[in-house]
Scaffold this motif. Structure first.
Motif, PDB file in Angstrom:
ATOM      1  N   PRO A 186       0.827  -1.204   0.000  1.00  0.00           N
ATOM      2  CA  PRO A 186       0.000   0.000   0.000  1.00  0.00           C
ATOM      3  C   PRO A 186       0.867   1.261   0.000  1.00  0.00           C
ATOM      4  O   PRO A 186       1.922   1.302   0.621  1.00  0.00           O
ATOM      5  CB  PRO A 186      -0.813  -0.095   1.280  1.00  0.00           C
ATOM      6  N   VAL A 187       0.412   2.262  -0.718  1.00  0.00           N
ATOM      7  CA  VAL A 187       1.149   3.521  -0.813  1.00  0.00           C
ATOM      8  C   VAL A 187       0.655   4.438   0.304  1.00  0.00           C
ATOM      9  O   VAL A 187      -0.531   4.749   0.376  1.00  0.00           O
ATOM     10  CB  VAL A 187       0.916   4.185  -2.183  1.00  0.00           C
ATOM     11  N   PRO A 188       1.527   4.866   1.202  1.00  0.00           N
ATOM     12  CA  PRO A 188       1.074   5.749   2.284  1.00  0.00           C
ATOM     13  C   PRO A 188       0.716   7.127   1.736  1.00  0.00           C
ATOM     14  O   PRO A 188       1.288   7.572   0.742  1.00  0.00           O
ATOM     15  CB  PRO A 188       2.280   5.834   3.221  1.00  0.00           C
ATOM     16  N   PRO A 189      -0.241   7.812   2.359  1.00  0.00           N
ATOM     17  CA  PRO A 189      -0.602   9.147   1.890  1.00  0.00           C
ATOM     18  C   PRO A 189       0.535  10.131   2.150  1.00  0.00           C
ATOM     19  O   PRO A 189       1.399   9.881   2.994  1.00  0.00           O
ATOM     20  CB  PRO A 189      -1.828   9.500   2.723  1.00  0.00           C
ATOM     21  N   PRO A 190       0.541  11.260   1.441  1.00  0.00           N
ATOM     22  CA  PRO A 190       1.586  12.259   1.676  1.00  0.00           C
ATOM     23  C   PRO A 190       1.564  12.744   3.129  1.00  0.00           C
ATOM     24  O   PRO A 190       0.535  12.695   3.801  1.00  0.00           O
ATOM     25  CB  PRO A 190       1.227  13.399   0.722  1.00  0.00           C
ATOM     26  N   ASP A 198       1.558  15.680   4.400  1.00  0.00           N
ATOM     27  CA  ASP A 198       0.702  16.815   4.712  1.00  0.00           C
ATOM     28  C   ASP A 198      -0.784  16.535   4.454  1.00  0.00           C
ATOM     29  O   ASP A 198      -1.614  17.420   4.562  1.00  0.00           O
ATOM     30  CB  ASP A 198       1.144  18.037   3.908  1.00  0.00           C
ATOM     31  N   TRP A 199      -1.128  15.297   4.112  1.00  0.00           N
ATOM     32  CA  TRP A 199      -2.513  14.952   3.828  1.00  0.00           C
ATOM     33  C   TRP A 199      -3.285  14.773   5.126  1.00  0.00           C
ATOM     34  O   TRP A 199      -2.825  14.162   6.076  1.00  0.00           O
ATOM     35  CB  TRP A 199      -2.560  13.655   3.041  1.00  0.00           C
ATOM     36  N   ARG A 200      -4.481  15.317   5.161  1.00  0.00           N
ATOM     37  CA  ARG A 200      -5.367  15.115   6.307  1.00  0.00           C
ATOM     38  C   ARG A 200      -6.757  14.805   5.789  1.00  0.00           C
ATOM     39  O   ARG A 200      -7.272  15.495   4.917  1.00  0.00           O
ATOM     40  CB  ARG A 200      -5.439  16.376   7.166  1.00  0.00           C
ATOM     41  N   GLY A 201      -7.351  13.816   6.354  1.00  0.00           N
ATOM     42  CA  GLY A 201      -8.714  13.480   5.986  1.00  0.00           C
ATOM     43  C   GLY A 201      -9.686  14.437   6.651  1.00  0.00           C
ATOM     44  O   GLY A 201      -9.340  15.159   7.593  1.00  0.00           O
TER      45      GLY A 201
END
Length: 56
Positions: free
Chosen positions: A31-35, A37-40
């Motif tokens: 799985p590719v981790p999110p960047p 600075d990404w926030r849901g």
């Protein structure tokens, strides 16, 4: 009653239905981790999750 033209002999049916074990396993990438600075969206239901009397 005539023979069914779609009937396969049992051994021919099983020979065509067998799939080698190597072909049964699906290879998935890591799985590719999110960047960083990404926030849901912390509260995705805030925009109308609780309806009022008329459903809005």
């Amino acid at each position: 009653m005539p023979d069914n033209r779609y009937r396969l002999p049992e051994d021919e049916f099983y020979a065509s239905a067998r799939v080698p074990l190597e072909e049964q396993v699906e290879v998935q990438s890591e799985p590719v981790p999110p960047p960083a600075d990404w926030r849901g969206d912390p509260m995705p239901w805030v925009d109308g999750g609780s309806g009022d009397a008329d459903g809005d």
